[in-house]
Scaffold this active site. Sequence first.
Site, PDB file in Angstrom:
ATOM      1  N   GLU A  39       0.532  -0.675  -0.651  1.00  0.00           N
ATOM      2  CA  GLU A  39      -0.262   0.265  -0.234  1.00  0.00           C
ATOM      3  C   GLU A  39       0.658   1.601  -0.298  1.00  0.00           C
ATOM      4  OE1 GLU A  39      -3.294   2.029   2.448  1.00  0.00           O
ATOM      5  OE2 GLU A  39      -2.154   0.319   3.689  1.00  0.00           O
ATOM      6  N   LYS A 106     -10.086   2.531  -2.276  1.00  0.00           N
ATOM      7  CA  LYS A 106      -9.796   2.270  -0.993  1.00  0.00           C
ATOM      8  C   LYS A 106     -11.612   2.659  -0.597  1.00  0.00           C
ATOM      9  CE  LYS A 106      -8.104   1.384   3.564  1.00  0.00           C
ATOM     10  NZ  LYS A 106      -6.830   2.019   4.209  1.00  0.00           N
ATOM     11  N   CYS A 140      -5.492  -3.054   2.601  1.00  0.00           N
ATOM     12  CA  CYS A 140      -5.137  -3.310   4.379  1.00  0.00           C
ATOM     13  C   CYS A 140      -6.339  -3.229   5.236  1.00  0.00           C
ATOM     14  CB  CYS A 140      -4.592  -1.589   3.901  1.00  0.00           C
ATOM     15  SG  CYS A 140      -3.523  -1.287   6.050  1.00  0.00           S
TER      16      CYS A 140
END
Length: 271
Positions: A39, A106, A140
């Site tokens: 990331e 995300k 994540c």
Amino acid sequence: MKITLLQQNIAWADPADNQRRSEAAILAAPLSDLYVLPEMWSTGFNAIDDDSASLLWMKQIAEKMNAAVAGSLSVKAEDGTRRNRFYFVMPPTDEYPEGKVEFYDKRHLFTYGKEQLHYAAGEERKIVSWRGVKFLLQVCYDLRFPVFSRNGIDKVSNASWEDGFEYDYDCIIYVASWPSSRIKPWRILLQARAVENQCYVVGVNRVGEDPVCKYCGGTEMIDAYGRIVDACPDGQVSSITCELDMDALNSFRKKFPVLEDADLYQILDQG
């Protein structure tokens, strides 16, 4: 399919240095179909950067290696908002002479780390097909939200189980800056996502430290049984190349089709 996972120590807010080190690691692992970076691999977590040079680098490496390159960057979107954008960059082909770029923004922003103060959340899932394998792109904190990653949900929305179950994807990729203090949940949840979705799971995390956290890695590939196929050594800059065996995965799914008994839930529109 061969996938190389790159466990990097990310230089804070220094895209040029991170590109140089990432390129050296990729060149040391030739003949993969896909290279996966962590990331915000070009800057470190929450370090704001113009992504254009790093995206161009990804395109160049994809063409040089004749492979896809994946990883998230800090980008300024078309609407002016900042996004934590997971790019999946494919090399030139007959169908796409200039290459092809897919991306996922995300969805679950890490409010504990103030990510929502700098970034806007994505609105939808993204599944990418590459060389016969379908990948769900995740970043994540998304790892903690299993409904969003549920396999088969795209096919069964507005349908019934009588219409038949189909798998949306074969492998989930999680790119992360997941700190050492919470590494045990990282490992547990990677295995859980693999087992509950009958798929491979790739988790690529960084090592080193930034102004806020320390990172020990935990980069690994998990198979549909929840077994670790291979893993990078903790605390070390390293890479591993793993084989994603579609014949083995399809055989297991056919033999033990548990998702056909799953509950029929839909992802609600939260956009």
